[in-house]
Every structure is written in C-alpha cells, then in structure tokens.
Design a protein around this motif. Sequence first.
Motif, PDB file in Angstrom:
ATOM      1  N   ARG A 127     -39.041  44.386  59.560  1.00 14.05           N
ATOM      2  CA  ARG A 127     -39.822  45.133  58.200  1.00 14.05           C
ATOM      3  C   ARG A 127     -39.886  43.454  57.401  1.00 14.05           C
ATOM      4  O   ARG A 127     -38.890  43.164  57.343  1.00 14.05           O
ATOM      5  CB  ARG A 127     -39.199  46.260  57.461  1.00 14.05           C
TER       6      ARG A 127
ATOM      7  N   ALA B  29     -47.446  46.754  56.184  1.00 13.09           N
ATOM      8  CA  ALA B  29     -47.501  47.877  56.684  1.00 13.09           C
ATOM      9  C   ALA B  29     -47.209  47.739  58.269  1.00 13.09           C
ATOM     10  O   ALA B  29     -46.598  48.999  58.911  1.00 13.09           O
ATOM     11  CB  ALA B  29     -48.781  48.654  56.645  1.00 13.09           C
TER      12      ALA B  29
ATOM     13  N   SER C 207     -44.932  46.307  61.169  1.00  9.99           N
ATOM     14  CA  SER C 207     -43.560  45.739  61.512  1.00  9.99           C
ATOM     15  C   SER C 207     -43.732  44.790  62.736  1.00  9.99           C
ATOM     16  O   SER C 207     -44.622  44.565  63.425  1.00  9.99           O
ATOM     17  CB  SER C 207     -42.653  46.746  62.065  1.00  9.99           C
TER      18      SER C 207
ATOM     19  N   ILE D  51     -47.595  48.586  52.765  1.00 13.14           N
ATOM     20  CA  ILE D  51     -47.266  50.314  52.708  1.00 13.14           C
ATOM     21  C   ILE D  51     -47.975  50.631  51.370  1.00 13.14           C
ATOM     22  O   ILE D  51     -47.473  50.319  50.277  1.00 13.14           O
ATOM     23  CB  ILE D  51     -45.746  50.581  52.885  1.00 13.14           C
TER      24      ILE D  51
ATOM     25  N   ASP E 236     -51.048  50.709  50.572  1.00 16.98           N
ATOM     26  CA  ASP E 236     -52.410  50.361  50.575  1.00 16.98           C
ATOM     27  C   ASP E 236     -53.486  51.264  51.140  1.00 16.98           C
ATOM     28  O   ASP E 236     -53.010  51.919  52.232  1.00 16.98           O
ATOM     29  CB  ASP E 236     -52.761  48.884  51.062  1.00 16.98           C
TER      30      ASP E 236
END
Length: 241
Positions: free
Chosen positions: A57, A85, A87, A137, A139
């Motif tokens: 992440r 968002a 990974s 993450i 958005d």
Amino acid sequence: MKWVKDTRVAAGPEATWYLEAAFTPGAHLGTVHNDPTTPIVVTGIEEVTTMRIPSGRLVVDAPFDDDDVSSYEAGLPTRPPRELAVSIPPGVYRVEIAWTAGPYEFLDEYFDGVECAATRLCISDDPVILWEMGLAIGDDVDRLQPGEQPRFHADANIGCFADAGAWTTLSAPFRAFKNGSPVPRESEQLPGWCERVRDESQQADLVTFTAESGGVVWLGRTKTGDVATIIVTSGMPGSKA
C-alpha cells in the motif's frame, strides 16, 4: 480485481507525451520562460535510492502540511494521508529523478536552470502502454471535471513515497516543531535534496522528493494492466520544443 480501462482517468496526449519524454535523456520538454529560443532539456535520470514497501500500500503525499503539524502538536487527529487506491506487490523499488536544464540570465546573473522534471517509483521494467491518473482512496471518479487532475498539496514543496502501513511512524519526524521551527530529524540525506526515513520494526521506508506546491500522480500500466511505474509531476510546460 481485474483492471478495466477508464477513459475518465486516462492521460491525454500532452500528458502522455510529457510522461514519456521526461525520462528520455536529451528530450526537449519545453522552452525557458520568456526565451523561446532556449530549450528545457532532459539531462539525465538519477537513481536516488531504493525503498521498502512491505504492505503493498503506497502513500504519495506531502509528509506534512501546516494544518497537519498544528493538529499533531496539539494532540488532535490529523488528516489521513493520500493513499493510492491501487496496490502494488510488496517489495523493494527504485526511486528515480528526471533532471532538466534550461539556462537563463536574471539581473545580469547566469543560472543553469537545473530542475526536477518528475520523480518515479519503478515497480517493474515492463513496457508502459497507457498512463492514467493515480486516484487516492476516497477519490470519486464520477465527480472529476474534464481536464481536472487530482493532486496532493505541499506547503513546503516536498512530496514523498511511503509505505502506508507504517505511515504514522515514518511521517512523525516531519511533524516535530518547536516554537514554529522544525526540529532536526534523524533521516538519511540522499541526492537531489531527498531524504529517507526508515521504520525497522516494519521494514518500511519513506522517501521525499521535490514537489513544487504539490504534485499529480500518474500510473504507468502494462498491456496486462499491471502498474509498472508511478510518476509524480508538479507541472507541465506550456510549450514543446
């Protein structure tokens, strides 16, 4: 989850050209401000360091901002970091800077005009066939306006790549202030005015880079949809040479 191309976040022709040219030594990225006869030239690609991302992440953000520091010092909750968002596979990856030069004169003084054109995290050496904006993450792609580029903001003109799982520990040295001034932090000084902070308990790293007022994050996708590289740009030239 299988990747599906989304034209709403795909890079347009100008951004695609810039992202590919920025890491091509000798390429012209534009011209010097107020001097259309002098090109801005990519002079080289420098490997700054490698960094560990064991969680897979990734945070791409400023390591702090003014409001965040105030909250941190007051013991209040700080804003969450801008975690991508997407990974990536846990691993150790290269961080590289593309340098440009556009010499100019100002008040009869000569400057070499050396600047960072872009910074990238190299995930693999597979060819990139498509560029798209790296959403965070939270958005909402449905709310993007035509031409809008989500970005992170950086009060101190510093951005970073960091393992999201170790963010609290890795970013803490950048939030230590006393009487309004930063406290000297224990970090490794790297080429290109970059720094690295390590969290040995989680085998994770944070690496800073220059980001004028913040930056836009771009994902380079391979033909299978895998992310091969992540590039941060702070701005793009208004003209090509």
